[in-house]
Design a protein around this motif. Sequence first.
Motif, PDB file in Angstrom:
ATOM      1  N   MET A 298     -34.282   8.098 -43.837  1.00 40.67           N
ATOM      2  CA  MET A 298     -32.955   8.148 -43.229  1.00 40.67           C
ATOM      3  C   MET A 298     -33.083   8.494 -41.752  1.00 40.67           C
ATOM      4  O   MET A 298     -33.824   9.416 -41.382  1.00 40.67           O
ATOM      5  N   GLU A 299     -32.358   7.771 -40.899  1.00 39.81           N
ATOM      6  CA  GLU A 299     -32.423   7.976 -39.460  1.00 39.81           C
ATOM      7  C   GLU A 299     -31.039   8.389 -38.946  1.00 39.81           C
ATOM      8  O   GLU A 299     -30.007   8.083 -39.551  1.00 39.81           O
ATOM      9  N   LEU A 300     -31.053   9.077 -37.792  1.00 38.98           N
ATOM     10  CA  LEU A 300     -29.805   9.616 -37.258  1.00 38.98           C
ATOM     11  C   LEU A 300     -28.793   8.520 -36.951  1.00 38.98           C
ATOM     12  O   LEU A 300     -27.585   8.695 -37.182  1.00 38.98           O
ATOM     13  N   HIS A 301     -29.263   7.395 -36.425  1.00 44.68           N
ATOM     14  CA  HIS A 301     -28.297   6.348 -36.094  1.00 44.68           C
ATOM     15  C   HIS A 301     -27.629   5.793 -37.346  1.00 44.68           C
ATOM     16  O   HIS A 301     -26.474   5.360 -37.303  1.00 44.68           O
ATOM     17  N   GLN A 302     -28.316   5.833 -38.493  1.00 38.19           N
ATOM     18  CA  GLN A 302     -27.679   5.400 -39.732  1.00 38.19           C
ATOM     19  C   GLN A 302     -26.548   6.352 -40.121  1.00 38.19           C
ATOM     20  O   GLN A 302     -25.485   5.919 -40.577  1.00 38.19           O
ATOM     21  N   CYS A 303     -26.772   7.638 -39.920  1.00 40.38           N
ATOM     22  CA  CYS A 303     -25.702   8.613 -40.187  1.00 40.38           C
ATOM     23  C   CYS A 303     -24.513   8.357 -39.273  1.00 40.38           C
ATOM     24  O   CYS A 303     -23.352   8.441 -39.703  1.00 40.38           O
ATOM     25  N   ARG A 304     -24.781   8.078 -38.002  1.00 33.64           N
ATOM     26  CA  ARG A 304     -23.687   7.790 -37.062  1.00 33.64           C
ATOM     27  C   ARG A 304     -22.895   6.570 -37.522  1.00 33.64           C
ATOM     28  O   ARG A 304     -21.661   6.547 -37.427  1.00 33.64           O
ATOM     29  N   TYR A 305     -23.578   5.556 -37.987  1.00 36.21           N
ATOM     30  CA  TYR A 305     -22.893   4.341 -38.426  1.00 36.21           C
ATOM     31  C   TYR A 305     -22.023   4.620 -39.644  1.00 36.21           C
ATOM     32  O   TYR A 305     -20.885   4.128 -39.739  1.00 36.21           O
ATOM     33  N   VAL A 306     -22.532   5.404 -40.593  1.00 36.56           N
ATOM     34  CA  VAL A 306     -21.744   5.744 -41.788  1.00 36.56           C
ATOM     35  C   VAL A 306     -20.489   6.507 -41.386  1.00 36.56           C
ATOM     36  O   VAL A 306     -19.382   6.214 -41.866  1.00 36.56           O
ATOM     37  N   LEU A 307     -20.633   7.482 -40.503  1.00 35.40           N
ATOM     38  CA  LEU A 307     -19.471   8.246 -40.048  1.00 35.40           C
ATOM     39  C   LEU A 307     -18.470   7.352 -39.340  1.00 35.40           C
ATOM     40  O   LEU A 307     -17.257   7.480 -39.539  1.00 35.40           O
ATOM     41  N   ALA A 308     -18.958   6.434 -38.532  1.00 35.14           N
ATOM     42  CA  ALA A 308     -18.056   5.553 -37.793  1.00 35.14           C
ATOM     43  C   ALA A 308     -17.261   4.666 -38.741  1.00 35.14           C
ATOM     44  O   ALA A 308     -16.053   4.459 -38.559  1.00 35.14           O
ATOM     45  N   VAL A 309     -17.897   4.127 -39.768  1.00 38.63           N
ATOM     46  CA  VAL A 309     -17.178   3.291 -40.739  1.00 38.63           C
ATOM     47  C   VAL A 309     -16.151   4.121 -41.492  1.00 38.63           C
ATOM     48  O   VAL A 309     -15.003   3.706 -41.692  1.00 38.63           O
ATOM     49  N   ALA A 310     -16.535   5.336 -41.896  1.00 41.59           N
ATOM     50  CA  ALA A 310     -15.615   6.194 -42.650  1.00 41.59           C
ATOM     51  C   ALA A 310     -14.406   6.571 -41.801  1.00 41.59           C
ATOM     52  O   ALA A 310     -13.281   6.629 -42.300  1.00 41.59           O
ATOM     53  N   GLU A 311     -14.623   6.817 -40.527  1.00 39.76           N
ATOM     54  CA  GLU A 311     -13.538   7.286 -39.665  1.00 39.76           C
ATOM     55  C   GLU A 311     -12.661   6.161 -39.141  1.00 39.76           C
ATOM     56  O   GLU A 311     -11.475   6.377 -38.890  1.00 39.76           O
ATOM     57  N   THR A 312     -13.216   4.971 -38.966  1.00 40.93           N
ATOM     58  CA  THR A 312     -12.419   3.851 -38.459  1.00 40.93           C
ATOM     59  C   THR A 312     -11.870   2.975 -39.567  1.00 40.93           C
ATOM     60  O   THR A 312     -10.934   2.213 -39.346  1.00 40.93           O
ATOM     61  N   GLY A 313     -12.456   3.054 -40.767  1.00 38.74           N
ATOM     62  CA  GLY A 313     -11.966   2.271 -41.892  1.00 38.74           C
ATOM     63  C   GLY A 313     -12.433   0.832 -41.924  1.00 38.74           C
ATOM     64  O   GLY A 313     -11.888   0.022 -42.681  1.00 38.74           O
ATOM     65  N   GLY A 314     -13.446   0.510 -41.127  1.00 41.45           N
ATOM     66  CA  GLY A 314     -13.926  -0.869 -41.144  1.00 41.45           C
ATOM     67  C   GLY A 314     -15.223  -1.028 -40.377  1.00 41.45           C
ATOM     68  O   GLY A 314     -15.532  -0.243 -39.466  1.00 41.45           O
ATOM     69  N   PHE A 315     -15.998  -2.052 -40.736  1.00 43.41           N
ATOM     70  CA  PHE A 315     -17.286  -2.278 -40.092  1.00 43.41           C
ATOM     71  C   PHE A 315     -17.112  -2.816 -38.670  1.00 43.41           C
ATOM     72  O   PHE A 315     -17.895  -2.484 -37.777  1.00 43.41           O
ATOM     73  N   THR A 316     -16.090  -3.628 -38.447  1.00 42.35           N
ATOM     74  CA  THR A 316     -15.894  -4.199 -37.109  1.00 42.35           C
ATOM     75  C   THR A 316     -15.558  -3.113 -36.106  1.00 42.35           C
ATOM     76  O   THR A 316     -16.167  -3.027 -35.025  1.00 42.35           O
ATOM     77  N   ARG A 317     -14.587  -2.255 -36.453  1.00 39.18           N
ATOM     78  CA  ARG A 317     -14.198  -1.186 -35.528  1.00 39.18           C
ATOM     79  C   ARG A 317     -15.328  -0.184 -35.354  1.00 39.18           C
ATOM     80  O   ARG A 317     -15.515   0.370 -34.260  1.00 39.18           O
ATOM     81  N   ALA A 318     -16.080   0.071 -36.424  1.00 42.45           N
ATOM     82  CA  ALA A 318     -17.210   0.996 -36.322  1.00 42.45           C
ATOM     83  C   ALA A 318     -18.276   0.452 -35.377  1.00 42.45           C
ATOM     84  O   ALA A 318     -18.851   1.193 -34.571  1.00 42.45           O
TER      85      ALA A 318
END
Length: 294
Positions: free
Chosen positions: A1-21
Motif C-alpha cells: 500500500m502506498e500513500l498516493h493510493q490512500c489519497r486517491y481512496v479519500l478523494a473518491v470517498a469525499e467527492t463521490g466519483g472517480f472523475t471529480r477525485a
Amino acid sequence: MELHQCRYVLAVAETGGFTRAAERCFVAQSALSHQIAKLERELGVTLFARSSRRVELTQAGAAFLPWARECLAAAERAVSEAADAAGEVRGRLTVGVIPTVAAVDIPELLQRFRDRYPAVRVALTMGASQEMTERVAGGRLDAAFLGLPEVDEPVGVGARELARDDLVAVLSPGHRLGTADHLSLAQIADEVFVDFPAGSPGRSQSDLAFAAAGLARDVAFEVSTADLFTGLIRQGLAVGLLPASFIGPRGEGLLTVPVDDGPRRVEYLVWSDFNPSPALRAFLGEVDRLSPVS
C-alpha cells in the motif's frame, strides 16, 4: 500500500466519483482507477461499489477510510517534525471558525502567520462550537475559535479565553423599537426571530436567557451563516440577537439596541493539547502576539 493510493481512496470517498477525485488529485482518471483497483487486489477486498451512475463505499471501504486518513496524517506529521528539527516549521494546520468570531481578526492573524511560516498550509472550516470542540478533542481539527454561553466552558481540549461580550438586539431600519436607548427581553419576546440552529451554542446563548426570564419566543428562521442572519433582518423578516463586537463593524443598514437582561457569550481559542504539531505550536504563539479585537 502506498500513500498516493490512500489519497486517491479519500478523494473518491469525499467527492463521490472517480472523475471529480482525479481532478482533485491532478491525475488522469484511468491512473486513479488503476491504482485503486491495484490496492483492492492487494487488500483482497472491494473498497467501492461502482455503477454507471453511483460510487459508494463498501463496508470494507468504510472500515479502511479512517486508517487511510491516519496514515496520511502520520506521513504529514513525519515531514513537519523533520522540518522542525531542521529549524523550519511546515506541514498542514486545520482551524475551525464560528460564523460570528469577533475577538480576533482572522485575516490579520493568518497574514501574520503566513509571513512567519510560509511553508505551512492552512485549511479553514466553519462550523458550530460544540461540533468543532469534539473535532479538536478527537484530533480531526488542530484548533478552533468558539463562542459559548457564559455558563459553558470547553471540555477535553486546551483552551484560552479571548473575550466576553453582550448580545444586542439587531433590528431592521424603521423598526418600531429602533429608537429605544435600551430594551428588555420581555419587550422583544413577541417579535419574530432569526437565530442559529437549535442545539448549537450560538442558539443556546439566547435560548437560555429567554428561559431564565420565563419567556417564550418564535424563532421562525434558522440559519447557519452570519450574512444570511443579518440579511433576513435587513429585509424586515425578523429580529435577532448578535454579539455587539461582531455586529459593530458589520451593522451598516441595521439598528442595534442594548438588551439589559440579554445573554452574554465567551469566545475561546481551543486546541488539541495532545502532542501538538510544530505548526500548531507556531499558530498558538502567533495568537499570543496578536491583540484581540477591541
